[in-house]
Design a protein around this motif. Structure first.
Motif: not given
Length: 333
Positions: A277-291
């Motif tokens: 998640l530290q390598q992808v666009v911010k929308g992915w990293s923020q969107g998947l964190t906590g899921k």
């Protein structure tokens, strides 16, 4: 040529077509230890698989328990010795699958444990594919069922070769003994299996809830795209929550808000993708964190959290596009 994933982000706001998932060996928490990831050597011929000899498991004998394994007695087999200690009743593992497994590895001659996932309390998630993992694992685990405990010994030919692994204290003539608890297996037909969550907001896209391994539908509504990131459950799993520093194994499909055209999909490539998640666009990293693992998530990414005015060349994504994704979180790594 196989189309590559568009997800990975690089510094200075640039994006690249290089696939996170092309590095099929996962970047798990075990990356600093002697995990069974393969070295860059040519593959030897397939081994002969025999029943033994194998050292006894003297403690932690149940599936999921950290085992204690005796020192090897006498000379180890020059072939691949494999024994199913606990027979599971789940899905059969195929070569090319990703597996989630706990494991312990030690040296035959000394019983020195050089790595184990039990102490980390995090199973390894890795692909049983040439170049991703040592060949002994590929041959020993293919055909085994989830829920199985498998013990096997790996001669250098199908392990770390003549070079061994200095980091782990493995010499070039060491035979290795592994005990592996196969927890789950994933392939291109895998889907999230969570509980359906109502999709009541008419202003947001609707995502299909099929769990047959086929790509879910994404219906983008008429109207303006949201200005802020949207990350909502479609299917809510019951697994562990994904943390910002984790890597994940996923199925996904991406479409443009304007027109609903598909621009990227693991389903179309028939290959799962793993990435940090530290390598992808911010929308992915923020969107998947906590899921939660096991979930399907709708992510709507505004331009400032996606590719902005610099989309990947040849991707079909225009400047300042809002992106819509359905993402199945299969495993956390």
């Amino acid at each position: 040529m196989r189309r590559r994933s568009l997800l990975i982000a690089v510094p200075a706001g640039l994006a690249t077509l290089a696939a996170c998932g092309d590095d099929s060996g996962s970047s798990s928490d075990a990356s600093d230890s002697a995990s069974p990831q393969a070295s860059a050597t040519s593959a030897p011929p397939p081994p002969k698989i025999v029943d033994g000899p194998l050292p006894a498991i003297t403690a932690g004998t149940k599936f999921g328990e950290k085992p204690t394994v005796a020192k090897g007695s006498g000379e180890p087999s020059k072939d691949l010795a494999v024994k199913t200690v606990v027979a599971g009743g789940g899905k059969a593992v195929a070569e090319g699958d990703f597996i989630a497994a706990d494991y312990l590895g030690q040296i035959w001659q000394s019983a020195k444990v050089f790595d184990n996932s039990y102490d980390r309390k995090t199973p390894i998630v890795i692909q049983l594919a040439q170049g991703s993992i040592i060949d002994g694992w590929r041959y020993a685990l293919t055909g085994k069922k989830t829920g199985s405990r498998v013990e096997f010994s790996v001669p250098p030919t199908w392990g770390y070769g003549e070079q061994g692994s200095e980091q782990a204290g493995i010499k070039g003539d060491d035979t290795l003994v592994f005990v592996v608890d196969v927890q789950d297996t994933f392939n291109a037909k895998s889907s999230a299996r969570g509980k359906k969550v109502p999709q009541d907001d008419a202003a947001l896209p609707k995502v299909g809830t099929n769990t047959d391994g086929k790509a879910p539908s994404i219906e983008v509504p008429d109207g303006d795209a949201p200005k802020k990131l949207v990350a909502e459950y479609v299917l809510e799993g019951d697994g562990a929550e994904v943390e910002a520093q984790n890597s994940v194994l996923v199925q996904y499909k991406g479409v443009l808000w304007d027109g609903g055209k598909e621009f990227d999909s693991t389903y179309a490539r028939k290959q799962l993708t793993s990435f940090s998640l530290q390598q992808v666009v911010k929308g992915w990293s923020q969107g998947l964190t906590g899921k939660k693992v096991g979930s399907r998530v709708l992510i709507v990414i505004p331009p400032d959290l996606g590719y902005g005015d610099n989309p990947p060349e040849g991707s079909g994504i225009e400047k300042d596009s809002t992106l819509v994704f359905s993402v199945d979180i299969l495993a956390k790594m």
